[in-house]
Motif scaffolding. Structure first.
Motif, short mmCIF file in Angstrom:
data_model
loop_
_atom_site.label_atom_id
_atom_site.label_comp_id
_atom_site.label_asym_id
_atom_site.label_seq_id
_atom_site.Cartn_x
_atom_site.Cartn_y
_atom_site.Cartn_z
N ALA A 59 0.87 10.40 1.05
CA ALA A 59 1.72 9.38 0.41
C ALA A 59 1.24 7.97 0.69
CB ALA A 59 3.16 9.53 0.90
N ILE A 60 0.47 7.79 1.76
CA ILE A 60 0.05 6.43 2.16
C ILE A 60 -1.00 5.86 1.20
CG2 ILE A 60 -1.10 5.07 3.95
CD1 ILE A 60 0.09 7.13 5.97
N ARG A 96 0.84 -1.20 0.00
CA ARG A 96 0.00 0.00 0.00
C ARG A 96 0.87 1.25 0.00
NH1 ARG A 96 -4.86 -1.45 -1.80
NH2 ARG A 96 -6.06 -2.75 -0.37
N ALA A 97 0.75 2.05 -1.02
CA ALA A 97 1.42 3.36 -1.11
C ALA A 97 0.82 4.08 -2.31
CB ALA A 97 2.92 3.21 -1.29
N ALA A 98 0.65 5.40 -2.18
CA ALA A 98 0.10 6.16 -3.31
C ALA A 98 0.99 6.02 -4.54
CB ALA A 98 -0.05 7.62 -2.91
N GLY A 110 5.83 11.01 -5.17
CA GLY A 110 4.83 11.07 -4.09
C GLY A 110 5.11 10.14 -2.92
N PHE A 111 6.39 9.73 -2.75
CA PHE A 111 6.73 8.94 -1.56
C PHE A 111 6.77 9.87 -0.35
CE2 PHE A 111 8.59 6.29 -4.95
CZ PHE A 111 8.01 5.07 -4.64
N GLY A 112 6.57 9.32 0.85
CA GLY A 112 6.53 10.13 2.06
C GLY A 112 7.91 10.44 2.60
N SER A 140 4.98 5.60 3.88
CA SER A 140 5.26 5.15 2.50
C SER A 140 6.49 5.88 1.95
CB SER A 140 4.06 5.40 1.59
OG SER A 140 2.95 4.70 2.05
#
Lengths: 248, 225
Positions: free
Chosen positions: B85-86, A103-105, A211-213, A173
């Motif tokens: 981001a999640i 799960r990750a955008a 878009g990673f955190g 993420s």
């Protein structure tokens, strides 16, 4: 052993998706997790149902293709293994096993348990390489003196198989363990110095664009990484980034 | 600089730098306050110096306020970006298998500490500004004009058990915040020191001693006023 599986089913990237329950019986404890999934899929095909889509390739823990978030952990409850190396002996007869995609955008679901990890490819393309002239008189890399310590650390970083377990595990993420490893494997070697500034700046920029955190330094990625990539690589990337920012 | 703060690593470095400054400030704050346990006179002298010294008031205080505001604003910015981001959440996620509660919940401990700072500002900082800069009384003396007011004001604040309880809870959460934040700041700065056993032990000691010191001060004055 007999098991209940709760599996994420999603027809395609636009479909809503939901958890669906399945029963599998007579599973050998010597099977790998993916072999158990093969048994389920055979069962589904035989009953005319759509088999569960999941990524796999070498089934030797090298290629980085297999994924799966099993019972709340990337690559399941074992340590230092990919899902293809996870054995059913880690579970008990009668267990209910929850199986979800990463799960990750930045890792959108393509189908069922398969996610799109091409964001990692784009980060690599942004700077995860060295430019070598291959005109016919290329110098033998072994002719360049490198300390044993640096060579070992670079090799440790290079063992990252890009499976994405770090992103899947991270509460934000974040892809910093992956990018840290890819930056480190060159930062430690003389061949990587020429493009060091551009490499870290471009790879971090691409990581953010995907878009990673952000990293909270929980250390979860290091624990769940099947290759044991150390958080030290994130610290090294941070140093490289600061150095590159100051150099301009 | 704005480009640097737009990058994920730049933001974390900025968080770490403001954290180092705030952690240094906590040591100074505790060192001054701890004197109230054994010498009201020394506490009064130090408080008066900190409250009236131009260098502290006009140089260090604005930097401190900027540091506090920056740390919180950036904390919220990072939290919002991370949530984005999640994407979809897991049906089952076993966070405890690979990380500590403190590291996963910095935003919770941070928000409690923020709420505490607001209470603390209302309790001490705003009345101080009122007396010194609105009424123009820089003497630091009680109405009798004989002795300093700081120690008496401190004791008066800790009469209420509700306030003392709120302070104790906030300090426990501050301790949990520091338990992860201390070594995490080193890691964000790219220093390997945060991963070394010695620094982890120093971090643990710091995250216990600082909040415990403030808790002891609050309880001491509650029971000895």
């Amino acid at each position: 052993m007999n098991l209940t599986l709760k599996i994420w089913r999603q027809k395609d990237s636009n479909a809503k998706g939901q958890m669906v329950d399945y029963k599998v019986t007579d599973i050998s404890e010597h099977m790998s997790f993916l072999e158990m999934m093969d048994v389920l899929n055979e069962q589904l095909v035989n009953t005319g149902e759509e088999p569960v889509a999941f990524d796999h390739d070498c089934r030797e823990g090298i290629c980085g293709m297999c994924s799966l978030y099993i019972n709340g952990e990337a690559h399941g409850p074992d340590r230092g293994v990919t899902t293809c190396q996870l054995h059913m002996r880690m579970f008990k007869d009668g267990d209910t096993i929850t199986i979800e995609p990463w799960r990750a955008a930045a890792f959108p679901v393509i189908k069922d348990l398969v996610v799109d990890r091409t964001s990692f490819e784009r980060i690599q393309q942004a700077g995860g390489y060295i430019s070598v002239n291959t005109s016919g008189n290329t110098q033998d890399a072994n002719a360049i003196p490198i300390s044993k310590h640096a060579a070992d650390e670079a090799m440790d970083a290079a063992t990252c198989i890009g499976c994405g377990a770090c992103v899947a595990t991270c509460k934000n993420s974040s892809a910093m363990l992956f990018v840290g490893a890819k930056v480190s494997q060159y930062a430690l070697l003389p061949q990587g110095q020429v493009e060091a500034t551009d490499r870290v700046m471009n790879m971090v920029k691409q990581m953010d664009l995907e878009g990673f955190g952000n990293c909270t330094n929980t250390g979860a990625c290091e624990i769940e990484c099947p290759k044991g990539i150390s958080l030290e690589n994130i610290a090294r990337m941070n140093r490289e980034f600061l150095k590159a920012t100051i150099k301009g | 600089m704005s480009g640097f703060l737009k990058s994920s690593i730049g933001r974390k470095v900025a968080m770490a730098l403001s954290a180092f400054f705030l952690m240094f400030f906590l040591i100074i704050h505790l060192a001054v306050n701890i004197t109230s346990l054994f010498s009201p006179d020394l506490f009064n002298e130090l408080s008066h110096f900190m409250g009236t010294n131009p260098l502290v008031q006009l140089a260090l205080q604005p930097v401190l306020i900027f540091g506090v505001v920056f740390h919180f604003v950036m904390g919220f910015v990072l939290e919002l970006k991370n949530r984005k981001a999640i994407g979809v959440k897991y049906a089952q996620n076993n966070g405890a298998a690979n990380s500590t509660w403190m590291s996963r919940n910095m935003i919770i401990s941070g928000v409690v500490v923020l709420a505490f700072i607001l209470l603390h500002f209302i309790d001490f900082w705003i009345p101080e500004l009122n007396v010194k800069y609105i009424h123009g009384d820089m003497s630091g003396l009680l109405p009798d004009g004989e002795s300093y007011r700081y120690f008496e004001e401190l004791q008066h604040k800790f009469v209420s058990p509700i306030r003392v309880g709120a302070y104790v809870i906030a300090f426990v959460l501050l301790g949990l915040h520091l338990a992860h934040g201390f070594t995490s700041a080193f890691q964000s700065m790219g220093a390997t020191a945060g991963r070394k056993k010695t620094m982890q032990q120093i971090g643990k000691a710091y995250s216990v001693i600082i909040p415990l010191g403030f808790i002891i001060i609050a309880l001491f004055h509650h029971f000895n006023h």
